[in-house]
Scaffold this motif. Sequence first.
Motif, short mmCIF file in Angstrom:
data_model
loop_
_atom_site.label_atom_id
_atom_site.label_comp_id
_atom_site.label_asym_id
_atom_site.label_seq_id
_atom_site.Cartn_x
_atom_site.Cartn_y
_atom_site.Cartn_z
N HIS A 14 0.81 -1.23 0.00
CA HIS A 14 0.00 0.00 0.00
C HIS A 14 0.84 1.27 0.00
O HIS A 14 0.38 2.31 -0.44
N LEU A 56 1.87 3.62 2.23
CA LEU A 56 1.22 4.78 2.84
C LEU A 56 1.93 5.18 4.12
O LEU A 56 2.55 4.35 4.79
N LEU A 112 -4.86 0.53 4.90
CA LEU A 112 -5.79 -0.20 4.06
C LEU A 112 -5.83 -1.69 4.39
O LEU A 112 -6.80 -2.38 4.09
N GLN A 165 -1.84 17.71 2.51
CA GLN A 165 -3.12 17.19 3.01
C GLN A 165 -3.82 18.14 3.99
O GLN A 165 -4.77 17.75 4.67
N ILE A 213 -1.47 9.82 3.57
CA ILE A 213 -2.92 9.65 3.49
C ILE A 213 -3.62 10.92 3.96
O ILE A 213 -3.06 11.72 4.72
N ASN A 214 -4.84 11.10 3.49
CA ASN A 214 -5.64 12.27 3.83
C ASN A 214 -6.33 12.03 5.18
O ASN A 214 -7.25 11.22 5.26
N VAL A 230 -10.33 12.10 5.82
CA VAL A 230 -11.19 11.04 5.30
C VAL A 230 -10.94 9.78 6.12
O VAL A 230 -9.79 9.42 6.39
N ALA A 281 -11.40 6.63 5.39
CA ALA A 281 -10.66 5.62 4.63
C ALA A 281 -9.27 6.15 4.31
O ALA A 281 -9.07 7.35 4.14
N VAL A 331 -7.07 7.18 2.10
CA VAL A 331 -6.99 7.57 0.69
C VAL A 331 -5.87 8.58 0.50
O VAL A 331 -5.51 9.32 1.42
N LYS A 332 -5.33 8.62 -0.71
CA LYS A 332 -4.22 9.53 -1.02
C LYS A 332 -4.72 10.86 -1.59
O LYS A 332 -3.97 11.83 -1.64
N GLU A 333 -5.97 10.90 -2.05
CA GLU A 333 -6.48 12.10 -2.71
C GLU A 333 -6.48 13.29 -1.74
O GLU A 333 -6.73 13.14 -0.55
#
Length: 457
Positions: A120, A122, A132, A337, A383-384, A387, A389, A391-393
Amino acid sequence: MAEKKMINIRLLVDKEKNKVVFAESDKDFVEILFSFLTLPIGTVVRLANNETNLGIDALYKSVEALDMQCLQTEACKKMLLRPRSEADHKNKSLALNYLGSADLLDYYICPKWTCTSETHCLYSMFESATCLCGQKMNRRFVLGKNITDDNRLNGTYIVNGSGKFMISDDLEVTRLSTDTTFQILSRFGIKDGSALEEIKVSVGTVEVLDLLKRSMLSKKPMTDVFLMKQKGIHAKTIKTEKADKKIKSESDNKPVNLNLLIQKSQNKVIYAVVEADFVDFLLSFLTFPLGSVVELLGEFSQGSICNLYESIEKLSNIKPEIMRSTDNLLRPKIACQHGCKNQLLPIEEEKKAVTMCESCFYAGLGGNCIHGFYLRKAYLCLINPKVLAAVKETGGRFMKESIVFMVTDELIVEPFSQISSISFLNKQCVPFNDLEERSVSVGKQEVSAHSYYTLIC
């Protein structure tokens, strides 16, 4: 705890006026002053103990008081109260670590190495994050100092630091020149040198934090801190001159709806009832670096922070060999982030990906770790934390979308309720027959500029 270290500087003082004419120092003190521009607004408020006398004080206190149920994640509150800076590692290398809190440089990864390095890839700013794979990301690591991109994470703001610098009372920084004594005194309006006296002072964490606070509001912060021993300015003494510079928003033009309660006789907003996206916009100011605030506003008239900004511009133009790349001072980015979905002002967010050393869990941007081990080429993505979950966005919200908020004219933010609003009105002693409700729809660019001025003025 911050380091108990002192930096010595020399002051030229006008005894009759009890005023600092200018100070002389080496690069260590000047770099500390320049680092102010890299600090997020939320950090400035926290270091000043909520005593900047700017609108953001109330906003910061509102975040402190917000119930966790109002926020998307537990990390959101931590990000707003203790926002990170893209210059954290550089500031950690300053001669005086006035920021303290080494834990701000910590990150966390999944305890399973193959998940971190292969599956992953992360890492997280917070120990509470879930990978994850389902495991808590509770294995601590730090970004190493011995990395190839020292211009970004290590090193100094000033390249050629062998000479001396001159700092005026209002924080204009220049390289010590070869001008004659008469020329220098004439520049500062000194006609009689008999009233001048040299004072040597030691600058520690307390003095630096006082200078930070005073630089936001005073035109003579050096005098205030070293001669007057003043640490705050009463709000009534502040004179605000709003700039006419237009702030461009790169967001869409979808209007923001506000329900305002107005005191008719004073034509004054008592409070606004707003949705979560508007509160996200307000709270995002706490993550903005001070240098970007000065750049966008173009004027910070009640303080001296603009002089620091302009000094960097002049030094980099006149003496380019003195300064490193000035982007992280004049156009600092929001930390990775820390941006949000409804961030309307055009301040870029840092993009950060690191590589790791399997042997010691240090990380960097390439090359070797501090122990000489080679850093793997597999990149880890942050990671964000806004959020749930992993997530990388980028983006996301600080506030839960379902909650409606009340924002007062003083920028106190709290969840809206009828009982709270009535109690607030009673405290304001405004007759109900002097109140009027108005629903307004304002373009995002107009909201951005207006709120921007309100926050800092």
